[in-house]
Design a protein around this motif. Structure first.
Motif, PDB file in Angstrom:
ATOM      1  N   THR A  55      40.866  14.339 -31.952  1.00 48.77           N
ATOM      2  CA  THR A  55      40.200  13.735 -30.799  1.00 48.77           C
ATOM      3  C   THR A  55      39.669  14.810 -29.868  1.00 48.77           C
ATOM      4  OG1 THR A  55      41.608  11.763 -30.879  1.00 48.77           O
ATOM      5  CG2 THR A  55      40.484  12.220 -28.803  1.00 48.77           C
ATOM      6  N   VAL A  56      38.437  14.651 -29.452  1.00 48.57           N
ATOM      7  CA  VAL A  56      37.811  15.550 -28.482  1.00 48.57           C
ATOM      8  C   VAL A  56      37.586  14.762 -27.202  1.00 48.57           C
ATOM      9  CG1 VAL A  56      35.735  16.838 -27.912  1.00 48.57           C
ATOM     10  CG2 VAL A  56      36.668  16.951 -30.230  1.00 48.57           C
ATOM     11  N   ARG A  57      38.177  15.203 -26.100  1.00 46.46           N
ATOM     12  CA  ARG A  57      37.959  14.557 -24.810  1.00 46.46           C
ATOM     13  C   ARG A  57      37.125  15.495 -23.936  1.00 46.46           C
ATOM     14  NH1 ARG A  57      39.919  10.698 -20.971  1.00 46.46           N
ATOM     15  NH2 ARG A  57      41.478   9.797 -22.362  1.00 46.46           N
ATOM     16  N   LEU A  58      35.900  15.086 -23.652  1.00 44.78           N
ATOM     17  CA  LEU A  58      35.009  15.869 -22.794  1.00 44.78           C
ATOM     18  C   LEU A  58      35.264  15.486 -21.334  1.00 44.78           C
ATOM     19  CD1 LEU A  58      31.697  15.547 -24.858  1.00 44.78           C
ATOM     20  CD2 LEU A  58      33.353  17.428 -24.897  1.00 44.78           C
ATOM     21  N   THR A  59      35.443  16.471 -20.479  1.00 44.62           N
ATOM     22  CA  THR A  59      35.765  16.195 -19.068  1.00 44.62           C
ATOM     23  C   THR A  59      34.807  16.862 -18.086  1.00 44.62           C
ATOM     24  OG1 THR A  59      37.298  18.072 -19.051  1.00 44.62           O
ATOM     25  CG2 THR A  59      38.222  15.898 -19.569  1.00 44.62           C
ATOM     26  N   GLU A  60      34.070  17.876 -18.533  1.00 47.71           N
ATOM     27  CA  GLU A  60      33.189  18.619 -17.622  1.00 47.71           C
ATOM     28  C   GLU A  60      31.936  17.813 -17.314  1.00 47.71           C
ATOM     29  OE1 GLU A  60      30.494  22.706 -17.561  1.00 47.71           O
ATOM     30  OE2 GLU A  60      31.939  22.372 -19.172  1.00 47.71           O
ATOM     31  N   VAL A  61      31.723  17.503 -16.042  1.00 46.86           N
ATOM     32  CA  VAL A  61      30.526  16.774 -15.622  1.00 46.86           C
ATOM     33  C   VAL A  61      29.420  17.791 -15.360  1.00 46.86           C
ATOM     34  CG1 VAL A  61      29.525  15.201 -13.935  1.00 46.86           C
ATOM     35  CG2 VAL A  61      31.936  14.967 -14.571  1.00 46.86           C
ATOM     36  N   PHE A  62      28.301  17.648 -16.011  1.00 49.45           N
ATOM     37  CA  PHE A  62      27.223  18.624 -15.902  1.00 49.45           C
ATOM     38  C   PHE A  62      26.479  18.495 -14.578  1.00 49.45           C
ATOM     39  CE2 PHE A  62      28.196  18.513 -20.368  1.00 49.45           C
ATOM     40  CZ  PHE A  62      28.161  19.866 -20.709  1.00 49.45           C
ATOM     41  N   ARG A  63      25.854  19.586 -14.176  1.00 50.03           N
ATOM     42  CA  ARG A  63      25.259  19.682 -12.843  1.00 50.03           C
ATOM     43  C   ARG A  63      24.299  18.542 -12.553  1.00 50.03           C
ATOM     44  NH1 ARG A  63      20.671  21.220 -10.884  1.00 50.03           N
ATOM     45  NH2 ARG A  63      19.914  21.963 -12.902  1.00 50.03           N
ATOM     46  N   GLN A  64      23.404  18.245 -13.496  1.00 47.78           N
ATOM     47  CA  GLN A  64      22.422  17.187 -13.261  1.00 47.78           C
ATOM     48  C   GLN A  64      23.114  15.843 -13.046  1.00 47.78           C
ATOM     49  OE1 GLN A  64      19.431  16.921 -16.272  1.00 47.78           O
ATOM     50  NE2 GLN A  64      18.308  15.282 -15.258  1.00 47.78           N
ATOM     51  N   ALA A  65      24.183  15.591 -13.830  1.00 47.87           N
ATOM     52  CA  ALA A  65      24.917  14.337 -13.681  1.00 47.87           C
ATOM     53  C   ALA A  65      25.661  14.290 -12.352  1.00 47.87           C
ATOM     54  CB  ALA A  65      25.893  14.160 -14.837  1.00 47.87           C
ATOM     55  N   ARG A  66      26.138  15.457 -11.872  1.00 46.48           N
ATOM     56  CA  ARG A  66      26.877  15.494 -10.606  1.00 46.48           C
ATOM     57  C   ARG A  66      26.009  15.099  -9.431  1.00 46.48           C
ATOM     58  NH1 ARG A  66      29.154  20.419 -12.539  1.00 46.48           N
ATOM     59  NH2 ARG A  66      27.824  21.618 -11.141  1.00 46.48           N
ATOM     60  N   GLU A  67      24.700  15.196  -9.582  1.00 47.23           N
ATOM     61  CA  GLU A  67      23.790  14.815  -8.499  1.00 47.23           C
ATOM     62  C   GLU A  67      23.689  13.303  -8.341  1.00 47.23           C
ATOM     63  OE1 GLU A  67      20.158  16.724  -9.502  1.00 47.23           O
ATOM     64  OE2 GLU A  67      20.922  18.766  -9.144  1.00 47.23           O
ATOM     65  N   SER A  68      24.204  12.553  -9.301  1.00 46.45           N
ATOM     66  CA  SER A  68      24.172  11.096  -9.240  1.00 46.45           C
ATOM     67  C   SER A  68      25.450  10.570  -8.606  1.00 46.45           C
ATOM     68  CB  SER A  68      24.031  10.511 -10.649  1.00 46.45           C
ATOM     69  OG  SER A  68      24.339   9.134 -10.656  1.00 46.45           O
ATOM     70  N   PHE A  69      25.319   9.719  -7.578  1.00 46.17           N
ATOM     71  CA  PHE A  69      26.489   9.093  -6.979  1.00 46.17           C
ATOM     72  C   PHE A  69      27.133   8.106  -7.950  1.00 46.17           C
ATOM     73  CE2 PHE A  69      25.159  10.778  -2.908  1.00 46.17           C
ATOM     74  CZ  PHE A  69      26.355  10.887  -2.204  1.00 46.17           C
ATOM     75  N   ILE A  70      26.347   7.542  -8.884  1.00 45.60           N
ATOM     76  CA  ILE A  70      26.929   6.642  -9.883  1.00 45.60           C
ATOM     77  C   ILE A  70      27.951   7.399 -10.716  1.00 45.60           C
ATOM     78  CG2 ILE A  70      26.466   5.262 -11.947  1.00 45.60           C
ATOM     79  CD1 ILE A  70      23.733   4.585 -10.812  1.00 45.60           C
ATOM     80  N   VAL A  71      27.565   8.564 -11.234  1.00 45.69           N
ATOM     81  CA  VAL A  71      28.464   9.368 -12.062  1.00 45.69           C
ATOM     82  C   VAL A  71      29.644   9.867 -11.239  1.00 45.69           C
ATOM     83  CG1 VAL A  71      28.671  11.484 -13.418  1.00 45.69           C
ATOM     84  CG2 VAL A  71      26.640  10.036 -13.652  1.00 45.69           C
ATOM     85  N   THR A  72      29.355  10.417 -10.053  1.00 44.11           N
ATOM     86  CA  THR A  72      30.413  10.949  -9.192  1.00 44.11           C
ATOM     87  C   THR A  72      31.442   9.878  -8.866  1.00 44.11           C
ATOM     88  OG1 THR A  72      28.924  12.580  -8.206  1.00 44.11           O
ATOM     89  CG2 THR A  72      30.918  12.010  -6.960  1.00 44.11           C
ATOM     90  N   ASN A  73      30.960   8.698  -8.458  1.00 41.98           N
ATOM     91  CA  ASN A  73      31.884   7.634  -8.058  1.00 41.98           C
ATOM     92  C   ASN A  73      32.621   7.033  -9.250  1.00 41.98           C
ATOM     93  OD1 ASN A  73      31.569   7.746  -5.272  1.00 41.98           O
ATOM     94  ND2 ASN A  73      29.732   6.473  -5.317  1.00 41.98           N
ATOM     95  N   ALA A  74      31.987   7.017 -10.405  1.00 39.51           N
ATOM     96  CA  ALA A  74      32.690   6.533 -11.601  1.00 39.51           C
ATOM     97  C   ALA A  74      33.909   7.404 -11.876  1.00 39.51           C
ATOM     98  CB  ALA A  74      31.749   6.533 -12.805  1.00 39.51           C
ATOM     99  N   HIS A  75      33.743   8.727 -11.766  1.00 41.97           N
ATOM    100  CA  HIS A  75      34.868   9.633 -12.013  1.00 41.97           C
ATOM    101  C   HIS A  75      35.904   9.549 -10.887  1.00 41.97           C
ATOM    102  CE1 HIS A  75      33.581  11.707 -15.679  1.00 41.97           C
ATOM    103  NE2 HIS A  75      32.342  11.531 -15.232  1.00 41.97           N
ATOM    104  N   LEU A  76      35.457   9.346  -9.648  1.00 43.20           N
ATOM    105  CA  LEU A  76      36.407   9.166  -8.546  1.00 43.20           C
ATOM    106  C   LEU A  76      37.248   7.907  -8.764  1.00 43.20           C
ATOM    107  CD1 LEU A  76      34.228  10.105  -5.426  1.00 43.20           C
ATOM    108  CD2 LEU A  76      36.244  11.331  -6.264  1.00 43.20           C
ATOM    109  N   ILE A  77      36.599   6.816  -9.130  1.00 42.50           N
ATOM    110  CA  ILE A  77      37.314   5.561  -9.386  1.00 42.50           C
ATOM    111  C   ILE A  77      38.301   5.754 -10.522  1.00 42.50           C
ATOM    112  CG2 ILE A  77      37.021   3.193 -10.259  1.00 42.50           C
ATOM    113  CD1 ILE A  77      34.296   3.188  -8.723  1.00 42.50           C
ATOM    114  N   ASN A  78      37.869   6.420 -11.569  1.00 44.34           N
ATOM    115  CA  ASN A  78      38.734   6.633 -12.734  1.00 44.34           C
ATOM    116  C   ASN A  78      39.944   7.505 -12.388  1.00 44.34           C
ATOM    117  OD1 ASN A  78      39.285   6.124 -15.464  1.00 44.34           O
ATOM    118  ND2 ASN A  78      38.429   8.081 -16.093  1.00 44.34           N
TER     119      ASN A  78
END
Length: 732
Positions: free
Chosen positions: A483-506
């Motif tokens: 199993t490979v679990r990817l955890t690093e959020v890439f810079r372009q994705a970090r600019e999205s509040f959708i992505v940021t908040n999804a990880h905060l909620i999780n």
């Protein structure tokens, strides 16, 4: 004050007359349009309803209501139509000449009536040898006539039997089509078979029929049928198995019988193989046989694939592959992605998991690009049409739904591909694997040839599958599959509040809200009551989002709600949104509590292999035929027809449950959350809803409800045995 002679709108009316003409009759659904001569009416009346078989000349009695249709004028919409043989010579001649009784056409119908008059039916039934006296009628034709007459009598007998026991006409037609002439005998012997054999009939309907037939509440037949029903109801919560003691308590309560009777019924079902006993987590449990076999099948397939040696491609140097990706595709993988690529190139079965913005798609594309250099045959699939389409767009390679990949065969009512006819591939990649239930996983993995490799891609932190099981989580927890679990959020994705908040909620943190008047892709709007949430939601979907962001409110905005019931449930919100967004559309057709018009958004509720549409598929109504009682729905540029009797497979989809949204993405998502959703407020639910959005999330709710959803984590909410089976089946 009531108007004399006028019936209340809800009170059914009766109509009787002779069928002059059958305008339309659907053999499968029974839907009919008839012209009926009714005493007191100058012109034949249009009667619209369902009946198994009908012919001109028959006498009918219909129960229903008068309606004035905008296109077809005055009609009698029948909830029930009962037909009897005609009594007049003219009616008998028309009926016999219609072809309903085999062996008789218009010519012989005239001859028979001229010879025997209104006594012709008695002659056919009791003295058929008298027909031999007529020119042109020999022994073979007499046999056909007698057989045809008996068939017509049987149809009427069956329909009257079902109607008298509370079964509506549409369901009665399905029963007749399934059981034929043996319907009464089969149902009388065991009415509970209807729940398993007839679409739209569940245990409760069968139970009501059983009571009408005199089957005692404490009958062992009822208890045994109830065991499967209760297990199926419990499986709707996602568990594959149920503790035996819990099953006994639940079944005793739901069936209102003694626990001893339930214990005896469970033992009888075990002896027959309908349910399977097993020990899970130190407790005596029982499975529905189908779920037991599915779990065992998944474990067996994983063990088979992993025991079959190395992947079908020759050994590949991962460092050389990384260099090639940079030089040929200008793709530079992160350290974690590079490690994942190396693992993938050496694995027969691999799981790739991670949240939004961590590069799962980039990694999969890189793996496929490398392997294609070795001329590897690749099959891509996903559980839903939307997920498969998104996978195809992301990878630039053909992707299909799992059902279409396995190729359903209507003739055998089974998939063409399986253990005996494997898929023609060297690598199978399945996306959105978190929503693949144990039954579908079993069928998919069984179809993978021994030599092939499998990559399962999904976000294990999302809600598990709607169907039973937690396949992806069990595979990861077992440790059997790399199993490979990817955890690093890439810079372009970090600019999205959708992505940021999804990880905060999780991670158990409240979502961040952008500064006031700041343009964003994530908004959290506080509301203090369910009524305020509902009002703001309707305005947001119908006015604010289309006006400010330019999204189409029907095709691009999706409301995702935790529940189906209540003022903020999917059902109530659909009524409100339909009225605001498509209320003036016509013509309309109402069935099973919903009204449909061209332009309405709908969702398929069950798998229908004949129509090639599956649970969760979204479509748009593109045609409504009130006269025929049918609609046409566009599913991704493919038009599918639905008869009136089959409209229980659909419901409106302006708002859908979060569970139904799994595997899909939408440009804009609106999520209502209130304390009335208390039982459903859970972290994975909110995380799943937020990650369904591509460009905009609007969360409207009570602050307490949002906080509760973020905080609440259900640790072990499904009872499955797959993890233990995987460990037991692991090659030594």
């Amino acid at each position: 004050m009531a108007v004399p002679g006028k019936k209340r709108a809800e009170e059914p009316e009766r109509l009787a007359g002779q069928v002059e003409r059958v305008v339309f009759h659907n053999q499968d659904s029974g839907f009919s349009v008839l012209r009926v001569k009714v005493r007191g009416e100058r012109e034949p009346v249009a009667v619209v309803g369902a009946t198994a078989q009908i012919a001109a000349g028959e006498e009918v009695e219909a129960v229903g209501h008068w309606r004035v249709d905008a296109n077809y004028g005055r009609q009698f919409r029948a909830d029930r139509i009962v037909s009897v043989p005609p009594t007049t010579e003219a009616g008998i001649e028309r009926y016999l000449g219609s072809g309903m009784v085999r062996g008789i056409g218009p010519h012989f119908a005239k001859v028979l009536v001229e010879t025997f008059g209104t006594g012709i039916f008695e002659v056919i039934e009791n003295s058929p040898e008298r027909l031999l006296s007529l020119r042109g009628i020999g022994p073979k034709r007499v046999e056909r006539i007698v057989a045809g007459w008996e068939e017509q009598k049987k149809v009427r007998e069956i329909m009257l039997f079902l109607h008298s026991h509370g079964i509506g006409t549409s369901r009665s037609v399905r029963i007749y089509r399934t059981y034929g002439a043996e319907a009464i005998a089969l149902i009388s012997e065991n009415p509970y078979r209807l729940a398993g054999d007839i679409s739209g009939i569940g245990f409760k309907t069968a139970d009501e029929l059983a009571a009408r037939l005199g089957i005692d509440k404490s009958s062992p037949v009822r208890a045994r049928a109830g065991i499967s029903w209760v297990l199926a109801k419990l499986a709707e919560g996602g568990s594959c198995a149920t503790p035996k003691a819990h099953l006994v308590r639940e079944a005793s309560s739901m069936l209102e019988v003694s626990e001893q009777l339930v214990v005896e019924a469970v033992e009888a079902e075990i002896l027959e193989g309908a349910v399977i006993p097993a020990e899970l987590q130190g407790e005596e449990c029982v499975y529905l046989a189908s779920l037991y076999r599915a779990e065992a099948g998944v474990a067996s397939s994983i063990a088979r694939l992993m025991a079959a040696g190395r992947p079908p491609w020759r050994e590949i140097d991962s460092r050389a592959a990384l260099a090639w990706l940079v030089s040929e595709h200008r793709v530079e993988l992160s350290k974690s992605q590079a490690g994942a690529l190396s693992t993938a190139l050496g694995s027969k079965v691999l799981v790739i998991t991670g949240g939004p913005g961590v590069g799962k798609t980039t990694l999969v594309n890189s793996i496929l690009s490398v392997l294609e250099q070795r001329r590897i045959r690749i099959a891509q699939c996903a559980p839903t049409g939307r997920a498969a389409r998104r996978m195809q767009e992301a990878t630039g390679r053909t992707a299909k739904t799992i059902h279409r990949l396995l190729e359903f065969d209507p003739a055998s009512f089974d998939f063409k591909h399986g253990r005996d006819n494997p898929l023609p591939c060297d690598l199978l990649v399945a996306d959105e694997a978190s929503m693949i239930d144990v039954t579908l996983a079993n069928r998919l993995l069984a179809a993978v040839p021994d030599h092939a490799a499998v990559i399962l891609v999904g976000d294990v932190d999302q809600l598990p599958s709607v169907g039973p099981g937690r396949v992806l989580a069990d595979l990861i927890d077992s440790g059997v599959v790399p199993t490979v679990r990817l955890t690093e959020v890439f810079r372009q994705a970090r600019e999205s509040f959708i992505v940021t908040n999804a990880h905060l909620i999780n991670a158990g943190s409240m979502p961040k809200v952008p500064a006031r008047d700041t343009e964003s892709d994530f908004y959290l709007l506080a509301a203090s009551t369910p009524e305020e949430i509902q009002q703001r939601l309707v305005r947001m979907v119908t006015e604010r989002i289309p006006g400010h962001f330019g999204f189409d409110p029907v095709s691009e905005v999706q409301v995702l709600t935790p529940m189906n019931r209540g003022g903020l449930g999917a059902r109530a919100l659909n009524v409100l949104l339909q009225e605001r967004l498509n209320g003036s559309a016509a013509p309309k057709l109402s069935r099973y509590g919903n009204s449909y018009a061209p332009g309405d958004k709908v969702i398929q509720l069950v798998n229908n292999y004949q129509r090639d549409v599956f649970n969760g598929d979204l479509g748009i109504v593109v045609g409504v035929d009130e006269e025929a009682g049918s609609i046409k729905v566009d599913f991704d540029s493919r038009t599918v027809d639905y008869d009136a009797a089959d409209l229980d497979e659909l419901t409106l989809a302006y708002a859908i449950s979060i569970h139904k949204s799994q595997g899909s993405e939408y440009p804009a998502v609106v999520i209502p959350l209130a304390m009335q959703h208390y039982a459903m407020l859970e972290r994975r639910l909110l995380y799943t809803a937020v990650t369904r959005a591509k460009r905009l999330v609007v969360l409207i709710g009570e602050t307490r409800a949002v906080a509760m959803a973020v905080k609440n984590v259900l640790v072990q909410d499904r009872l499955t045995g797959l993890r233990e089976r995987l460990l037991s089946a692991r090659p030594s």
